[in-house]
Design an enzyme around this catalytic site. Structure first.
Site, PDB file in Angstrom:
ATOM      1  N   ASP A 178      13.236 -80.467  85.406  1.00 32.72           N
ATOM      2  CA  ASP A 178      12.578 -81.365  86.352  1.00 32.72           C
ATOM      3  C   ASP A 178      12.811 -80.889  87.785  1.00 32.72           C
ATOM      4  O   ASP A 178      13.948 -80.892  88.259  1.00 32.72           O
ATOM      5  CB  ASP A 178      13.174 -82.772  86.142  1.00 32.72           C
ATOM      6  N   ASP A 179      11.751 -80.465  88.439  1.00 32.21           N
ATOM      7  CA  ASP A 179      11.817 -80.037  89.852  1.00 32.21           C
ATOM      8  C   ASP A 179      12.658 -78.772  90.043  1.00 32.21           C
ATOM      9  O   ASP A 179      13.258 -78.581  91.109  1.00 32.21           O
ATOM     10  CB  ASP A 179      12.411 -81.147  90.761  1.00 32.21           C
TER      11      ASP A 179
ATOM     12  N   CYS B 114       5.760 -84.828  88.709  1.00 35.20           N
ATOM     13  CA  CYS B 114       6.348 -85.020  87.375  1.00 35.20           C
ATOM     14  C   CYS B 114       5.393 -85.622  86.351  1.00 35.20           C
ATOM     15  O   CYS B 114       5.141 -85.042  85.301  1.00 35.20           O
ATOM     16  CB  CYS B 114       7.542 -85.957  87.449  1.00 35.20           C
TER      17      CYS B 114
ATOM     18  N   HIS C 105       8.321 -90.733  81.360  1.00 34.16           N
ATOM     19  CA  HIS C 105       7.515 -90.755  82.582  1.00 34.16           C
ATOM     20  C   HIS C 105       6.021 -90.493  82.388  1.00 34.16           C
ATOM     21  O   HIS C 105       5.356 -89.956  83.269  1.00 34.16           O
ATOM     22  CB  HIS C 105       8.086 -89.739  83.610  1.00 34.16           C
TER      23      HIS C 105
ATOM     24  N   ASP D 154       8.749 -78.788  85.197  1.00 34.41           N
ATOM     25  CA  ASP D 154       7.526 -79.613  85.227  1.00 34.41           C
ATOM     26  C   ASP D 154       6.710 -79.461  86.499  1.00 34.41           C
ATOM     27  O   ASP D 154       5.538 -79.807  86.542  1.00 34.41           O
ATOM     28  CB  ASP D 154       7.870 -81.099  84.992  1.00 34.41           C
ATOM     29  N   ASN D 155       7.348 -78.961  87.557  1.00 36.50           N
ATOM     30  CA  ASN D 155       6.637 -78.661  88.815  1.00 36.50           C
ATOM     31  C   ASN D 155       7.560 -77.772  89.643  1.00 36.50           C
ATOM     32  O   ASN D 155       8.683 -77.481  89.229  1.00 36.50           O
ATOM     33  CB  ASN D 155       6.239 -79.944  89.576  1.00 36.50           C
TER      34      ASN D 155
HETATM   35 CA    CA Z   1       9.349 -83.133  88.376  1.00 39.14          CA
END
Ligand code: CA
Length: 469
Positions: free
Chosen positions: A40-41, A80, A139, A280-281
């Site tokens: 995540d990130d 996300c 999410h 995810d990004n």
């Molecule tokens: Ca993210």
């Protein structure tokens, strides 16, 4: 005579049992196990295998070298929730209006999130006889009707919302660790990244005959910045405190993936397991490192959408590969579905491409002619065709055009000199967007993104020219 016949029958019976047992237990003759690990990130340069030097990721680097590393691996959105919606459905999330993060009111509204009518990877693999598990951050639907157990997952351990403290302390319905819908007592949790790893290992080592699919979505290294001593000591050489903690959170993921890999080896499962790892990004604006790319999470510059991305499948894919054509997180669905033995061409809704023929070298063609992005309420968008990328920033009148091959940092806007190419990409985007629907709810980030962009523009406009002597 009777005695002899009994012995022969007994021997034959024994042989049958042995054969049946042998076939059942030979993991290489089964459908492959599938593990998708999503961080995540995490920034592009926050792993050693992309050239990062400060955060130790020895396990990820070693495992990535056992398969194919994607040097142009994109996600379909710079935030996300929509990025996950695209990954899990294999479809551009704008097709079903999930192209922005969700407002916090979603826990009471089952119309906010990826609708049940969309088919997820988990549902397609269940049709192929897989047992399925979602672990970590969800999410893509806060309402209980949209939780993983209603989207094709037999088992779920994690939290519904977009962020969570790493100690598992419940803070409302979206930030409570659940196992199959029931809250997990705090005293059963330690450090969330370790807890997610352990749950994945338990699922892998269940003595069941079915192949498994695990969607392991670590919330690390998303905020809040929290790490334990054993990981912080691995990044004590990083002098900038924020990045030191962030690096420790990444190191915890690395440690977890290493343990999962050891579990696969110990259980003779590694050769026939297809494992995909990605973020995810792009890395967040604080503490992450997206160099050599411009921008960060939330932007459609390369830094917001190009992520650490690799795939291993020792039985089928050669090690030590780098793949340079652009690929997308949307490709995960058709790729794993093909590996499971299903007929992917029946899933006509998919926007992704089965990558197996490409990484096996069966074809040299690029998997994608074009990729598209739509964000911030639909008024920020981009299209990449070949080496060219068109980008419309939300608050800018003019379109930007970059040649990603010659200018990977997107420093030189060449739109003015290439009006024909701009027009071509703009038209391609419009054609793609005609198949989308409007975003299904108000974008909770749109106002802030615009405010931030306008503030920066104001500073740039008011900046004094350099005084001449
Ligand atoms: Ca993210």
């Amino acid at each position: 005579m009777i005695y002899n016949r009994s012995i022969i029958l007994l021997l034959l019976f024994g042989l049958c049992i042995f054969k049946a047992f042998g076939q059942k237990k030979d993991p290489e003759n089964q459908k492959p196990n599938i593990i998708v690990i999503l961080t995540d990130d995490q920034g592009w340069a926050d792993v050693g295998f992309n050239g990062g030097t400060d955060i130790p990721t020895p396990n990820l680097d070693r495992i990535a070298a056992e398969g194919v590393i994607f040097s142009n691996g994109y996600v379909s959105h710079p935030y996300c929730s929509p990025s996950r919606a695209g990954l899990l459905t294999g479809r551009y999330q704008a097709r079903f209006g999930h192209d922005c993060n969700m407002p916090y009111t979603g826990e009471n509204d089952a119309s906010i999130g990826t609708p049940l009518s969309e088919k997820m990877i988990s549902e397609a693999l269940k049709e192929q006889g897989y047992r399925t598990s979602a672990i970590g951050k969800w999410h893509v639907g806060d309402h209980p009707d949209l939780h993983p157990t209603n989207q094709g997952f037999d088992h779920w351990f994690g939290f519904a919302g977009g962020g969570m403290n790493y100690w598992g302390i419940p803070q409302g319905p979206l930030q409570t660790i659940l196992r199959n819908g029931k809250p997990v007592p705090e005293n059963e949790l330690s450090y969330l990244t370790d807890d997610f790893t352990n749950e994945a290992i338990q699922f892998i080592t269940k003595k069941e005959d079915q192949p498994f699919f695990i969607y392991l979505a670590y919330n690390a290294p998303h905020a809040p910045d929290q790490a334990t001593e054993n990981y912080l000591k691995e990044t004590k050489h990083i002098e900038y405190g924020g990045r030191s903690v962030y690096g420790a959170m990444v190191n915890a993921v690395d440690n977890g993936v290493g343990k999962i890999d050891s579990t696969l080896i110990a259980n003779n499962l590694k050769k026939n397991t297809l494992l995909i790892y990605l973020s995810d990004n792009g890395g967040r604006s604080q503490h992450a490192d997206n160099k050599p790319f411009r921008g960060y999470k939330g932007m459609i510059y390369e830094g917001g959408i190009k992520v650490p991305f690799f795939m291993t499948y020792p039985k089928e894919i050669l090690k030590n590969q780098h793949y340079d054509h652009m690929i997308s997180a949307l490709d995960i669905f058709p790729t794993v579905l093909d590996a499971s033995g299903a007929n992917v061409s029946k899933e006509k809704q998919l926007d992704g491409v089965n990558l197996l023929p490409y990484v096996k070298g069966t074809t040299n063609k690029p998997p994608h002619e074009a990729l598209f992005w739509r964000s911030v309420g639909g008024f920020e968008y981009a299209a990449r065709i070949g080496d060219y990328k068109l980008y419309h920033r939300a608050n800018e009148k003019n379109l930007m055009l970059f040649n990603i091959k010659n200018d990977p940092y997107e420093r030189n806007n060449i739109a003015n000199d290439n009006s024909v190419i701009v027009q071509e990409l703009e038209l391609a985007y419009e054609e793609w967007n005609a198949k989308n629907i409007p975003h299904g709810w108000e974008d909770p980030h749109a106002e802030n993104v615009l405010k931030e962009q306008n503030q920066l523009n104001a500073i740039r406009t008011k900046a004094l020219p350099l005084k001449k002597n």
